[in-house]
Design an enzyme around this catalytic site. Structure first.
Site, PDB file in Angstrom:
ATOM      1  N   SER A  12     -10.280  -0.045   6.800  1.00  6.19           N
ATOM      2  CA  SER A  12      -9.678  -0.029   5.461  1.00  6.19           C
ATOM      3  C   SER A  12      -8.989  -1.306   5.016  1.00  6.19           C
ATOM      4  O   SER A  12      -8.599  -1.407   3.858  1.00  6.19           O
ATOM      5  CB  SER A  12      -8.667   1.108   5.367  1.00  6.19           C
ATOM      6  OG  SER A  12      -9.354   2.295   5.108  1.00  6.19           O
ATOM      7  N   SER A  42      -9.921   2.158   2.482  1.00  8.04           N
ATOM      8  CA  SER A  42      -8.993   2.841   1.615  1.00  8.04           C
ATOM      9  C   SER A  42      -7.969   1.931   0.941  1.00  8.04           C
ATOM     10  O   SER A  42      -7.335   2.351  -0.025  1.00  8.04           O
ATOM     11  CB  SER A  42      -8.240   3.904   2.413  1.00  8.04           C
ATOM     12  OG  SER A  42      -7.411   3.298   3.407  1.00  8.04           O
ATOM     13  N   LYS A  78       0.854  -1.192   0.000  1.00  4.35           N
ATOM     14  CA  LYS A  78       0.000   0.000   0.000  1.00  4.35           C
ATOM     15  C   LYS A  78       0.892   1.245   0.000  1.00  4.35           C
ATOM     16  O   LYS A  78       1.868   1.307   0.763  1.00  4.35           O
ATOM     17  CB  LYS A  78      -0.902  -0.011   1.247  1.00  4.35           C
ATOM     18  CG  LYS A  78      -1.928   1.105   1.289  1.00  4.35           C
ATOM     19  CD  LYS A  78      -2.866   0.973   2.494  1.00  4.35           C
ATOM     20  CE  LYS A  78      -3.958   2.030   2.482  1.00  4.35           C
ATOM     21  NZ  LYS A  78      -4.891   1.911   3.621  1.00  4.35           N
TER      22      LYS A  78
HETATM   23  N1  GLN Z   1     -13.411   4.601   5.700  1.00  5.95           N
HETATM   24  C1  GLN Z   1     -12.800   5.089   6.899  1.00  5.95           C
HETATM   25  C2  GLN Z   1     -12.410   6.534   6.712  1.00  5.95           C
HETATM   26  O1  GLN Z   1     -12.670   7.043   5.695  1.00  5.95           O
HETATM   27  C3  GLN Z   1     -11.650   4.232   7.314  1.00  5.95           C
HETATM   28  C4  GLN Z   1     -10.421   4.489   6.571  1.00  5.95           C
HETATM   29  C5  GLN Z   1      -9.270   3.658   7.047  1.00  5.95           C
HETATM   30  O2  GLN Z   1      -9.453   2.681   7.761  1.00  5.95           O
HETATM   31  N2  GLN Z   1      -8.090   4.099   6.671  1.00  5.95           N
HETATM   32  O3  GLN Z   1     -11.866   7.153   7.572  1.00  5.95           O
END
Ligand code: GLN
Length: 492
Positions: free
Chosen positions: A182, A158, A78
């Site tokens: 995410s 994400s 990532k």
């Molecule tokens: N969807 C969540 C956010 O937008 C979690 C994102 C994540 O876990 N990095 O903050």
């Protein structure tokens, strides 16, 4: 030769050990697959030359009988993990041109274990999002399609690039990060396995910070066994991360063989939301039935503060993000847009460098931390966070793990929910409580929706008890026998 990119990590390690193929051959197959998968936009940066060089070094180690835990396995990383000499973008324009001079602890551990780097994977900007639509480097497309509907779908976010690459066989596994879901939500959208470890289990050093008290690194793989193998390499104390915890790393793979008989699985009655499709509820009931068949005992538990988890998260995460992102000022990293004064340079750089979702979070975060609102929002959220953590502590007096759906829906089409941040935030309703409490959570593919898309079940565990989480996940994996492949792989 067998379809090399179709192998799990465990199977590839066997094949490498038996000399059925070399890491150079495996890696070359993945480099080809990575090129073929370009329409998905899963990779921001491909590093094929580095991959092939690492593969050769791996083969040389193996020839000398010195192979290591993940020797020769080609991974995607990532693009939130700093990689020495390879640009690291966090999916943001503001980090344009940033090439770290150091390696994140977790990626260093993977390379030390012999793994091979294929490239850096796309993500929502600074890991903020649930659909991989906020990246400066473009949206990521899921390799899946609904039955009879060719519209592109989101891979989740994400870690959407990680999920798409692993599901489309463009990486044997990938790293993800999970601040509010995410790793788990994209895993569930793409039919793969994703593990968010206990907070403090993996070092955060060298991972671009989003919300430091919530962020955790974890593996995204094609099987629970692979997650156990990769977790064993990623986990461990790091003096460079003051929040990493100094306790021994167990043999996660060996833990998979243990019995689950007599373990109690908590079913939280609060994990239902309005408008949740009946098929998600059915999957959940199916999961309970599978665990019962394996000798586990379901118990109803209550997590009464669950309904406050989402608003609490969307105060704490932006608050920490607004502080973490203050460092992007045009002076030290990446993009710089000049101005007449230093203030103007900051303003111009940040205006041009951050996307809309990141700006929204910085504004919310700055607001909830500002004098006059701090007590009403941030402090209150911190108190509720403690209550949420206490809910889990109490529940774990009655059970060993908790089972829930991973996400309230299957993947949605690219373009859906885009103009409605709150609808997007709802995606995280089942995943954020684990981040707020710091406990581990695993998403395992459990079946298909009525329109042919993967659904996942989430196993939550006690802090630092990833072993039981993985063991229970393995039971679900065996019972579900999920083997459907995304349409992108049709014909392979
Ligand atoms: N969807 C969540 C956010 O937008 C979690 C994102 C994540 O876990 N990095 O903050």
């Amino acid at each position: 030769m067998t379809d090399l990119t179709g192998l799990t990590m465990a199977a590839a390690l066997d094949g490498l050990a038996k000399k059925d193929f070399s890491s150079a051959e495996l890696t070359a197959a993945y480099v080809t697959a990575m090129e073929k998968a370009r329409p998905l936009n899963a990779y921001i940066t491909e590093t094929p030359d580095q991959a092939l060089a690492m593969a050769k070094a791996s083969d040389a180690r193996r020839a000398k009988g010195e192979s290591r835990a993940m020797d020769g396995l080609p991974l995607g990383i990532k693009d939130l993990y700093c990689t020495k000499g390879v640009q690291t973008t966090a999916g943001s324009h503001i980090l344009g041109g940033f090439t770290p001079t150091y390696e994140s602890t977790v990626t260093q551990k993977l390379w030390d274990a012999g793994a091979v780097m294929l490239g850096k994977l796309n993500l929502d900007e600074f890991a903020m999002g649930s659909a991989n639509i906020t990246s400066y480097y473009g949206t990521v497309e899921s390799p899946w399609r609904k039955a009879g509907d060719n519209r592109p779908l989101v891979p989740g976010g994400s870690s959407g690039g990680s999920a798409a690459a692993v599901a489309a066989h463009a990486a044997i596994a990938a790293t993800g990060t999970d601040t509010g879901g995410s790793i788990r939500q994209p895993a569930s959208f793409t039919g793969i396995v994703g593990l968010k470890p206990t907070y403090g289990r993996c070092s955060r050093w060298g991972i671009v910070a989003f919300a430091s008290s919530l962020d955790q690194a974890g593996p995204m793989t094609r099987s629970v066994t692979d997650a156990a193998i990769m977790m064993g390499v990623m986990a461990g104390y790091d003096a460079k991360d003051s929040t990493s915890v100094d306790i021994a790393v167990p043999d996660y793979r060996a833990a998979l063989d243990g019995s689950v008989k007599g373990l109690r699985v908590g079913i939280p009655k609060e994990y239902r939301v309005d408008g949740m499709p009946a098929e998600i509820e059915r999957q959940w009931q199916q999961g309970i039935a599978w665990l019962k068949e394996a000798g586990m005992e379901p118990v109803e538990v209550s997590l009464p503060h669950t309904k406050h988890a989402l608003p609490t998260y969307y105060i704490i995460a932006p608050a920490e993000a607004s502080s973490n992102l203050a460092r992007y000022d045009g002076v030290r990293y990446g993009l710089r847009v000049e101005g007449d004064s230093l203030d103007k340079l900051y303003e111009n750089t940040r205006a041009a460098g951050f996307g809309a979702e990141v700006k929204r979070r910085v504004l919310i975060g700055t607001y909830v931390l500002s004098a006059g609102y701090y007590d009403a929002y941030y402090l209150k959220a911190q108190k509720i966070r403690t209550l949420i953590a206490d809910d889990f502590k109490k529940a774990y007096q009655q059970c060993d793990v908790i089972l829930t759906p991973t996400s309230p829906s299957a993947a949605f089409a690219l373009g859906e929910k885009m103009d409605d941040p709150v609808a997007m935030y709802m995606q995280d309703v089942f995943t954020v409580p684990a981040n707020l409490a710091g406990i581990p959570g695993l998403s395992v593919p459990s079946g298909l929706s009525s329109d042919g898309l993967p659904l996942g079940l989430q196993v939550l565990g006690k802090a630092f008890d990833e072993e039981t989480v993985l063991k229970v996940g393995r039971v679900i994996e065996k019972a579900a026998a999920f083997s459907t492949k995304p349409s992108f792989l049709a014909g392979e």
